[in-house]
Design an enzyme around this catalytic site. Structure first.
Site, PDB file in Angstrom:
ATOM      1  N   ASP A 478     -42.672 -41.776  -5.743  1.00 22.84           N
ATOM      2  CA  ASP A 478     -43.751 -42.572  -5.153  1.00 22.84           C
ATOM      3  C   ASP A 478     -45.040 -41.752  -5.078  1.00 22.84           C
ATOM      4  O   ASP A 478     -45.026 -40.513  -5.154  1.00 22.84           O
ATOM      5  CB  ASP A 478     -43.299 -43.002  -3.743  1.00 22.84           C
ATOM      6  CG  ASP A 478     -44.023 -44.224  -3.226  1.00 22.84           C
ATOM      7  OD1 ASP A 478     -44.986 -44.669  -3.852  1.00 22.84           O
ATOM      8  OD2 ASP A 478     -43.610 -44.725  -2.156  1.00 22.84           O
ATOM      9  N   ASP A 548     -45.581 -53.813  -3.966  1.00 23.55           N
ATOM     10  CA  ASP A 548     -44.937 -53.906  -2.651  1.00 23.55           C
ATOM     11  C   ASP A 548     -44.788 -55.356  -2.226  1.00 23.55           C
ATOM     12  O   ASP A 548     -44.083 -55.657  -1.273  1.00 23.55           O
ATOM     13  CB  ASP A 548     -45.765 -53.150  -1.607  1.00 23.55           C
ATOM     14  CG  ASP A 548     -45.467 -51.659  -1.646  1.00 23.55           C
ATOM     15  OD1 ASP A 548     -44.439 -51.281  -2.233  1.00 23.55           O
ATOM     16  OD2 ASP A 548     -46.262 -50.880  -1.093  1.00 23.55           O
TER      17      ASP A 548
HETATM   18  C1  DGJ Z   1     -44.666 -47.429  -1.080  1.00 26.28           C
HETATM   19  C2  DGJ Z   1     -43.608 -48.048  -1.940  1.00 26.28           C
HETATM   20  O1  DGJ Z   1     -44.166 -48.970  -2.803  1.00 26.28           O
HETATM   21  C3  DGJ Z   1     -42.555 -48.686  -1.033  1.00 26.28           C
HETATM   22  O2  DGJ Z   1     -41.599 -49.339  -1.819  1.00 26.28           O
HETATM   23  C4  DGJ Z   1     -41.943 -47.637  -0.172  1.00 26.28           C
HETATM   24  O3  DGJ Z   1     -41.225 -46.724  -0.950  1.00 26.28           O
HETATM   25  C5  DGJ Z   1     -43.014 -46.931   0.635  1.00 26.28           C
HETATM   26  N1  DGJ Z   1     -44.077 -46.460  -0.192  1.00 26.28           N
HETATM   27  C6  DGJ Z   1     -42.436 -45.781   1.416  1.00 26.28           C
HETATM   28  O4  DGJ Z   1     -43.378 -45.039   2.039  1.00 26.28           O
END
Ligand code: DGJ
Length: 729
Positions: A478, A548
């Site tokens: 990430d 997300d």
């Molecule tokens: C952003 C990601 O897109 C989410 O799926 C998740 O992993 C969060 N970060 C965690 O901080």
């Protein structure tokens, strides 16, 4: 031969199955002219197209009008500051403070296959699959040698381009702009198609007219970004899914980019694509070479759908390297939306047990397992397991998950550092920051200065040692903030302008090392949702978290935009809980499943807490995934109806390469009463084959299904959906 050279006429011709690209070299000073790119043509010598009026404008014949020549000549790699007022592809700053540069032809090489681009992700192919032309050029005044690379992937109608620049002089030269591709063409009636958005709204298609002057998309955020995408298409005004001219340009890079179209005084267009020149300045010492990333070009004379499928095939065959490229990915359950930071071994094991009962194959532990990370304010950089949450450590948890019968995956955000972390307390100078300014925080975190080799080594060891400590089979990598405060204590005054590109190179190096040491690891890139969904990342990870936003309706638009240029097998897509955590919308569980089926498929919810009725659907959805995933991963994708356009319903399909099978998905976003005989004209089938429509038991020829169409299944209620499965009989 895909690439030919006519010595006496100085013409290069690059052919794919359905397209031709022609380059002509002027006799006199060796200007490298762009002659033609478009549908396949038989003749090589179309250099009459370079004629620019009654009197020849070539400077050697008409030096009086040299200025007019520069201002109009269609150029393969336009220089700077010498009379071509259109956007240049390259600009420099030499020891005297001058910026002018003009590459002139010196020679060429043609080889089978494709050389790698050192340190950068790039498409690849065997000697049978592709051929490469290298045109060499130089500017003797500023002491620079250029290599312009063109690789022809004939089977997928793609030509890729990249550039290398070597300092052949005695003094350093600063490169202040290096585009990877430039293309001069007639304006005709093109529109500009781009993919734009924001967090939770990534990659939504936008089509606009091209006016005089420069219009562009770009990123100056240090990553390819949620906001604009390193893609641009010129689309004939009347082009549809299956008719009209389309030129697609896509950049294989994960940092700042510029994708620009310029319409000039003669209504000609110049497209440029490359690293964004803002904040870019690269010091090139004598004998050093700068390698620019690759740009992908594809032309379709048969509409947008062909562009889409060319790019899907290119990426599936010639960019994704992971062993998972042609393999079914495990159905995973991720605990982010299930628990956020509030989890421990007990909770995770409860989720794993229930997941196993439902046929799910892997548990992914997301953010919050390390340091003191109980919220997003701290601990990035401290990659040691929080034993209060995971008593007995990571190995114990992974062994237990494996014992239950699930694989195990883990989340990292390796490029970041929290101000509240042991790492920052020990190395405050490891964060990217400007002298005497407190760096801007975003999600309360700073970015590590990956231009420093010791930081890269630290990050690598931190991640790798966790992976070595237990049976971890998947990593979600990430990156939750964008870059600002561009200062590095390591680089020194002369090289601050290199930080952004060096940062991207370091991310690539880290992922290269990781995938080399753990060749069977399933890597999924992610950046606050889909901010680094780009071809550069795809080279390292076969799938990327799309957004997300897991709301099934929002996903229609996000996935449609993403699938415009990326194969479905690359799109991270999960079924999540309702009301959706971002939009608050409630959609049927079945529709969430049908929409996620168009991606990598998985779950992102607390399976121990959802209703029995929903839980009971999971084994059925997992069965659908197993039934259809080979088809979805390898088939041809067709857009049939777009909710973004009609505001009512969406439909897309995937058809097997041999046309023996197809799956179409329809989602009725808004139910309307008394809609009489709503038809779907299917696409991609073989007209002569007869198909069984599994759901209705009826049969019909492909031409009937595509021309006359079928009636859309009767769906009741908003957000209802259906699958239509066709098999050749
Ligand atoms: C952003 C990601 O897109 C989410 O799926 C998740 O992993 C969060 N970060 C965690 O901080």
């Amino acid at each position: 031969m895909k690439i030919t050279y006519q010595e006496e006429k100085r013409i290069f011709k690059l052919d794919t199955a359905h397209t031709s690209y022609i380059i002509g070299i002027t006799d006199d000073e060796g200007f490298i002219g762009h002659v033609y790119y478009g549908a396949y043509i038989r003749d090589e010598d179309v250099t009459y197209l370079l004629r620019t009026g009654e009197r020849p404008l070539v400077p050697s014949v008409n030096n009086r009008e040299r200025g007019a020549f520069y201002d109009t000549f269609p150029c393969e790699y336009p220089g700077n500051g010498l009379g071509d007022y259109r956007e240049s592809a390259v600009a420099i700053l030499d020891q005297n403070g001058n910026t002018a540069v003009q590459p002139l032809y010196t020679g060429y090489r043609i080889c089978d296959g494709k050389p790698e681009i050192p340190g950068l992700p790039a498409t690849f192919g065997t000697e049978k699959e592709c051929q490469t032309l290298e045109i060499t050029a130089e500017d003797a005044v500023c002491g620079l040698a250029f290599s312009l690379y063109y690789t022809v992937f004939a089977d997928v109608d793609v030509i890729t381009r990249s550039v290398r620049i070597r300092n052949t002089g005695k003094a350093p030269v600063y490169l202040t702009k290096v585009m990877s591709a430039a293309l001069d063409m007639d304006a005709e009636d093109y529109q500009m198609l781009t993919l734009c958005g924001s967090w939770a709204r990534e990659r939504v298609a936008e089509r606009r007219p091209i006016g005089h002057g420069r219009q562009s998309v770009g990123s100056t955020r240090g990553e390819s970004s949620h906001q604009e995408h390193p893609f641009l298409a010129l689309v004939n005004k009347h082009a549809t899914e299956d008719a009209g001219s389309v030129y697609g340009f896509h950049f294989v890079y994960s940092g700042n980019f510029l994708a620009q179209v310029e319409k000039n005084q003669y209504d000609s267009l110049r497209v440029v694509m490359g690293i964004h020149p803002q904040d870019f300045k690269w010091k090139l010492n004598p004998n050093e070479t700068f390698c620019a990333p690759e740009a992908v070009l594809t032309y379709s004379g048969s509409g947008l759908g062909t562009m889409t499928r060319n790019l899907h095939d290119l990426y599936r065959k010639h960019l994704i390297r992971s062993p998972y490229r042609n393999q079914k990915r495990p159905v995973l359950i991720n605990n982010w939306e299930a628990t956020y930071f509030d989890f421990d071994t007990k909770k995770l094991l409860a989720i794993a047990r229930e997941a196993k009962r439902c046929g799910i194959e892997m548990l992914v532990m997301d953010d919050g397992w390390f340091g003191r990370r109980n919220n997003d304010d701290c601990s990035l950089g401290d990659w040691t397991v929080n034993e209060e949450k995971l008593p007995g450590g990571l190995k114990h948890l992974v062994d237990e998950v494996n014992r239950i019968g699930l694989k195990f995956g883990i989340w990292f955000e390796p490029e970041m550092i929290s101000p509240d972390s042991e790492l920052y307390r020990a190395h405050p100078d490891w964060a990217i920051a400007l002298p005497e300014r407190e760096p801007v925080r975003s999600r309360n975190q700073y970015v590590l200065d990956l231009s420093r080799p010791e930081v890269v080594d630290y990050v690598y060891e931190a991640v790798a040692s966790v992976l070595r400590s237990a049976n971890v089979e998947y990593v979600k990598w990430d990156m939750n903030r964008q870059l600002t405060d561009l200062g590095s204590v390591y680089l020194g005054a002369e090289r601050q302008g290199e930080l952004l590109h060096r940062y991207v190179l370091a991310v690539y190096e880290l992922q290269e090392r990781l995938t080399r040491e753990f060749p069977n690891l399933l890597l999924e890139n992610c950046s606050g949702g889909g901010a680094r969904f780009d071809p550069g990342m795809l080279y390292y990870s076969p799938q990327i978290w799309c957004s997300d936003d897991t709301d099934a309706v929002e996903r229609l638009r996000i996935q449609e935009g993403t699938a415009m240029i990326y194969p479905l097998s690359a799109m991270g897509a999960h079924v999540s809980d309702c009301p959706n955590h971002i939009t608050g919308r409630v959609t049927p569980f079945a529709t969430r499943g049908n929409v996620a089926l168009a991606g990598t498929f998985g779950y992102e919810l607390d399976i121990t807490k959802i209703s029995e009725e929903e839980r009971a659907q999971i084994p059925e959805q997992v069965a659908l995934y197993h039934k259809y995933h080979d088809l979805i991963r390898e088939g041809d994708y067709y857009r049939i109806a777009s909710y973004s356009v009609n505001r009512e319903y969406d439909c897309w399909g995937v058809v097997a390469k041999d046309r023996s099978e197809a799956l179409y998905t329809c989602v009725q976003v808004t139910a309307r009463p008394n809609v009489h005989s709503r038809k779907l004209r299917l696409a991609g089938l073989s007209p002569e084959k007869r198909y069984l429509v599994e759901e209705s038991g009826t049969t019909a020829y492909g031409d009937t299904l595509m021309e006359a169409g079928i009636l859309m299944p009767e769906l009741r209620g908003d957000y209802a959906s259906a699958l239509i499965h066709l098999k050749e009989v």
